[in-house]
Design a protein around this motif. Sequence first.
Motif, PDB file in Angstrom:
ATOM      1  N   VAL A 118      -0.143 -31.194 139.707  1.00 56.75           N
ATOM      2  CA  VAL A 118      -0.348 -30.251 138.616  1.00 56.75           C
ATOM      3  C   VAL A 118       0.976 -29.618 138.208  1.00 56.75           C
ATOM      4  O   VAL A 118       1.265 -29.449 137.017  1.00 56.75           O
ATOM      5  N   ALA A 119       1.815 -29.280 139.191  1.00 61.54           N
ATOM      6  CA  ALA A 119       3.116 -28.683 138.886  1.00 61.54           C
ATOM      7  C   ALA A 119       3.979 -29.639 138.063  1.00 61.54           C
ATOM      8  O   ALA A 119       4.646 -29.236 137.106  1.00 61.54           O
ATOM      9  N   ALA A 120       3.956 -30.921 138.437  1.00 65.67           N
ATOM     10  CA  ALA A 120       4.731 -31.921 137.702  1.00 65.67           C
ATOM     11  C   ALA A 120       4.185 -32.095 136.285  1.00 65.67           C
ATOM     12  O   ALA A 120       4.950 -32.229 135.320  1.00 65.67           O
ATOM     13  N   LEU A 121       2.863 -32.091 136.152  1.00 64.07           N
ATOM     14  CA  LEU A 121       2.244 -32.207 134.832  1.00 64.07           C
ATOM     15  C   LEU A 121       2.662 -31.041 133.943  1.00 64.07           C
ATOM     16  O   LEU A 121       2.980 -31.234 132.761  1.00 64.07           O
ATOM     17  N   LYS A 122       2.698 -29.842 134.486  1.00 61.07           N
ATOM     18  CA  LYS A 122       3.098 -28.665 133.712  1.00 61.07           C
ATOM     19  C   LYS A 122       4.538 -28.811 133.219  1.00 61.07           C
ATOM     20  O   LYS A 122       4.852 -28.479 132.068  1.00 61.07           O
ATOM     21  N   ARG A 123       5.408 -29.330 134.073  1.00 59.73           N
ATOM     22  CA  ARG A 123       6.796 -29.540 133.658  1.00 59.73           C
ATOM     23  C   ARG A 123       6.873 -30.591 132.550  1.00 59.73           C
ATOM     24  O   ARG A 123       7.654 -30.449 131.596  1.00 59.73           O
ATOM     25  N   ALA A 124       6.096 -31.649 132.673  1.00 64.38           N
ATOM     26  CA  ALA A 124       6.098 -32.711 131.663  1.00 64.38           C
ATOM     27  C   ALA A 124       5.604 -32.186 130.315  1.00 64.38           C
ATOM     28  O   ALA A 124       6.160 -32.521 129.259  1.00 64.38           O
ATOM     29  N   LEU A 125       4.579 -31.360 130.351  1.00 69.79           N
ATOM     30  CA  LEU A 125       4.040 -30.792 129.111  1.00 69.79           C
ATOM     31  C   LEU A 125       5.040 -29.827 128.480  1.00 69.79           C
ATOM     32  O   LEU A 125       5.185 -29.781 127.252  1.00 69.79           O
ATOM     33  N   ALA A 126       5.737 -29.070 129.298  1.00 65.98           N
ATOM     34  CA  ALA A 126       6.739 -28.136 128.778  1.00 65.98           C
ATOM     35  C   ALA A 126       7.881 -28.888 128.098  1.00 65.98           C
ATOM     36  O   ALA A 126       8.447 -28.423 127.091  1.00 65.98           O
ATOM     37  N   ALA A 127       8.223 -30.067 128.624  1.00 64.15           N
ATOM     38  CA  ALA A 127       9.327 -30.853 128.077  1.00 64.15           C
ATOM     39  C   ALA A 127       8.919 -31.694 126.870  1.00 64.15           C
ATOM     40  O   ALA A 127       9.788 -32.170 126.129  1.00 64.15           O
ATOM     41  N   ALA A 128       7.630 -31.882 126.648  1.00 64.53           N
ATOM     42  CA  ALA A 128       7.153 -32.748 125.566  1.00 64.53           C
ATOM     43  C   ALA A 128       7.374 -32.107 124.200  1.00 64.53           C
ATOM     44  O   ALA A 128       7.273 -30.888 124.039  1.00 64.53           O
ATOM     45  N   ASP A 129       7.673 -32.949 123.199  1.00 61.35           N
ATOM     46  CA  ASP A 129       7.787 -32.469 121.825  1.00 61.35           C
ATOM     47  C   ASP A 129       6.411 -32.194 121.228  1.00 61.35           C
ATOM     48  O   ASP A 129       6.240 -31.252 120.452  1.00 61.35           O
ATOM     49  N   THR A 130       5.454 -33.061 121.583  1.00 59.12           N
ATOM     50  CA  THR A 130       4.103 -32.963 121.033  1.00 59.12           C
ATOM     51  C   THR A 130       3.093 -33.316 122.111  1.00 59.12           C
ATOM     52  O   THR A 130       3.338 -34.196 122.943  1.00 59.12           O
ATOM     53  N   VAL A 131       1.949 -32.651 122.076  1.00 59.45           N
ATOM     54  CA  VAL A 131       0.832 -32.937 122.969  1.00 59.45           C
ATOM     55  C   VAL A 131      -0.360 -33.316 122.090  1.00 59.45           C
ATOM     56  O   VAL A 131      -0.687 -32.592 121.144  1.00 59.45           O
ATOM     57  N   ILE A 132      -0.994 -34.450 122.393  1.00 55.80           N
ATOM     58  CA  ILE A 132      -2.044 -34.972 121.520  1.00 55.80           C
ATOM     59  C   ILE A 132      -3.309 -35.258 122.315  1.00 55.80           C
ATOM     60  O   ILE A 132      -3.249 -35.904 123.369  1.00 55.80           O
ATOM     61  N   TYR A 133      -4.441 -34.788 121.815  1.00 54.81           N
ATOM     62  CA  TYR A 133      -5.737 -35.153 122.383  1.00 54.81           C
ATOM     63  C   TYR A 133      -6.815 -34.944 121.335  1.00 54.81           C
ATOM     64  O   TYR A 133      -6.537 -34.446 120.231  1.00 54.81           O
ATOM     65  N   ASN A 134      -8.045 -35.340 121.640  1.00 52.79           N
ATOM     66  CA  ASN A 134      -9.085 -35.329 120.618  1.00 52.79           C
ATOM     67  C   ASN A 134      -9.907 -34.040 120.599  1.00 52.79           C
ATOM     68  O   ASN A 134      -9.717 -33.147 121.424  1.00 52.79           O
ATOM     69  N   THR A 135     -10.812 -33.974 119.636  1.00 55.84           N
ATOM     70  CA  THR A 135     -11.696 -32.813 119.499  1.00 55.84           C
ATOM     71  C   THR A 135     -13.098 -33.115 120.015  1.00 55.84           C
ATOM     72  O   THR A 135     -14.000 -32.300 119.851  1.00 55.84           O
ATOM     73  N   ALA A 136     -13.286 -34.293 120.617  1.00 53.40           N
ATOM     74  CA  ALA A 136     -14.589 -34.677 121.164  1.00 53.40           C
ATOM     75  C   ALA A 136     -14.776 -34.035 122.540  1.00 53.40           C
ATOM     76  O   ALA A 136     -13.992 -33.183 122.964  1.00 53.40           O
ATOM     77  N   SER A 137     -15.808 -34.464 123.266  1.00 55.86           N
ATOM     78  CA  SER A 137     -16.139 -33.825 124.545  1.00 55.86           C
ATOM     79  C   SER A 137     -14.996 -33.906 125.547  1.00 55.86           C
ATOM     80  O   SER A 137     -14.710 -32.937 126.261  1.00 55.86           O
ATOM     81  N   SER A 138     -14.302 -35.058 125.609  1.00 62.50           N
ATOM     82  CA  SER A 138     -13.182 -35.177 126.549  1.00 62.50           C
ATOM     83  C   SER A 138     -12.045 -34.236 126.166  1.00 62.50           C
ATOM     84  O   SER A 138     -11.367 -33.669 127.023  1.00 62.50           O
ATOM     85  N   GLY A 139     -11.828 -34.052 124.864  1.00 63.50           N
ATOM     86  CA  GLY A 139     -10.788 -33.147 124.402  1.00 63.50           C
ATOM     87  C   GLY A 139     -11.106 -31.693 124.700  1.00 63.50           C
ATOM     88  O   GLY A 139     -10.195 -30.893 124.959  1.00 63.50           O
ATOM     89  N   LEU A 140     -12.386 -31.352 124.673  1.00 63.14           N
ATOM     90  CA  LEU A 140     -12.777 -29.987 125.022  1.00 63.14           C
ATOM     91  C   LEU A 140     -12.427 -29.689 126.476  1.00 63.14           C
ATOM     92  O   LEU A 140     -11.998 -28.577 126.810  1.00 63.14           O
ATOM     93  N   TYR A 141     -12.594 -30.701 127.329  1.00 65.49           N
ATOM     94  CA  TYR A 141     -12.209 -30.508 128.726  1.00 65.49           C
ATOM     95  C   TYR A 141     -10.694 -30.319 128.855  1.00 65.49           C
ATOM     96  O   TYR A 141     -10.226 -29.438 129.587  1.00 65.49           O
ATOM     97  N   ILE A 142      -9.929 -31.159 128.135  1.00 61.38           N
ATOM     98  CA  ILE A 142      -8.468 -31.059 128.214  1.00 61.38           C
ATOM     99  C   ILE A 142      -8.013 -29.668 127.772  1.00 61.38           C
ATOM    100  O   ILE A 142      -7.135 -29.052 128.402  1.00 61.38           O
ATOM    101  N   GLU A 143      -8.603 -29.157 126.716  1.00 59.34           N
ATOM    102  CA  GLU A 143      -8.241 -27.821 126.229  1.00 59.34           C
ATOM    103  C   GLU A 143      -8.452 -26.768 127.317  1.00 59.34           C
ATOM    104  O   GLU A 143      -7.582 -25.921 127.562  1.00 59.34           O
TER     105      GLU A 143
END
Length: 248
Positions: A118-143
């Motif tokens: 999880v710590a590594a994922l947080k660093r990767a997201l902080a370094a990303a220019d853009t984060v992309i996911y959907n608005t369907a049920s799986s995307g609601l979980y990601i949010e």
Amino acid sequence: MKLLVIAACLGAALCAGATATEVKVLSAGAVEPGLARAAAAYKSATGNTVSIQFNTAPQLVKKLADGAVADVLIAPPGVFDAQAKNGKIIADGRIRLGRVGAGILVRAGAPLPDISTVAALKRALAAADTVIYNTASSGLYIEKMLDRIGVGAEVKAKTTRYPTGEAVMMHIIKGTGTEIGFGAITEIKLFEPKGAKLVGPLPADVQNYTTYDAATLANAPTRDAAKAFLTYLASPDAKKIFADAGIE
């Protein structure tokens, strides 16, 4: 496998020696890799064709509300529970196809971020220019997951969301810079030949599995054919096809 399927459908006169029948299926998109292969194997064994429309869970709900006619529905349990109350499905004979985990993708050739924890994922997201996911049920979980690990507010301004997983895949494939996407592992694998790259599953601490069931719709035009196809989907041979496609 052929003997199993033929035995299952003899009573309904649906085998290769009888008039070929078309089974119409409304399905969630995450099971596409396994379902497409299973449908091809079923046709080879019986002569019957399987016509499949893939949609997100919200789109499936809308189609059913609008009176869509099909033989079989494949969707998450939440959709089934609601449709059972509405009298849209035949609960008897409902089967569990399997479950699909969430994964992370980048475009092919891009550096692979470390998402092992999880710590590594947080660093990767902080370094990303853009984060992309959907608005369907799986995307609601990601949010919710992003909020849960404490980066929801941080990445909100650089987040792009689409109605479907396919649109997420195409954004990543055609994108530039450092972009990270989320989607069903099966769907990411489906788009790898087109330029997506599965980095890996979500870290175990935040992994989310969506299960998928199948059942006959109450308005099925060919109910016997629907039951025969469900019998095949529950068989060991079909289960292996789904497992090989990443559907556990």
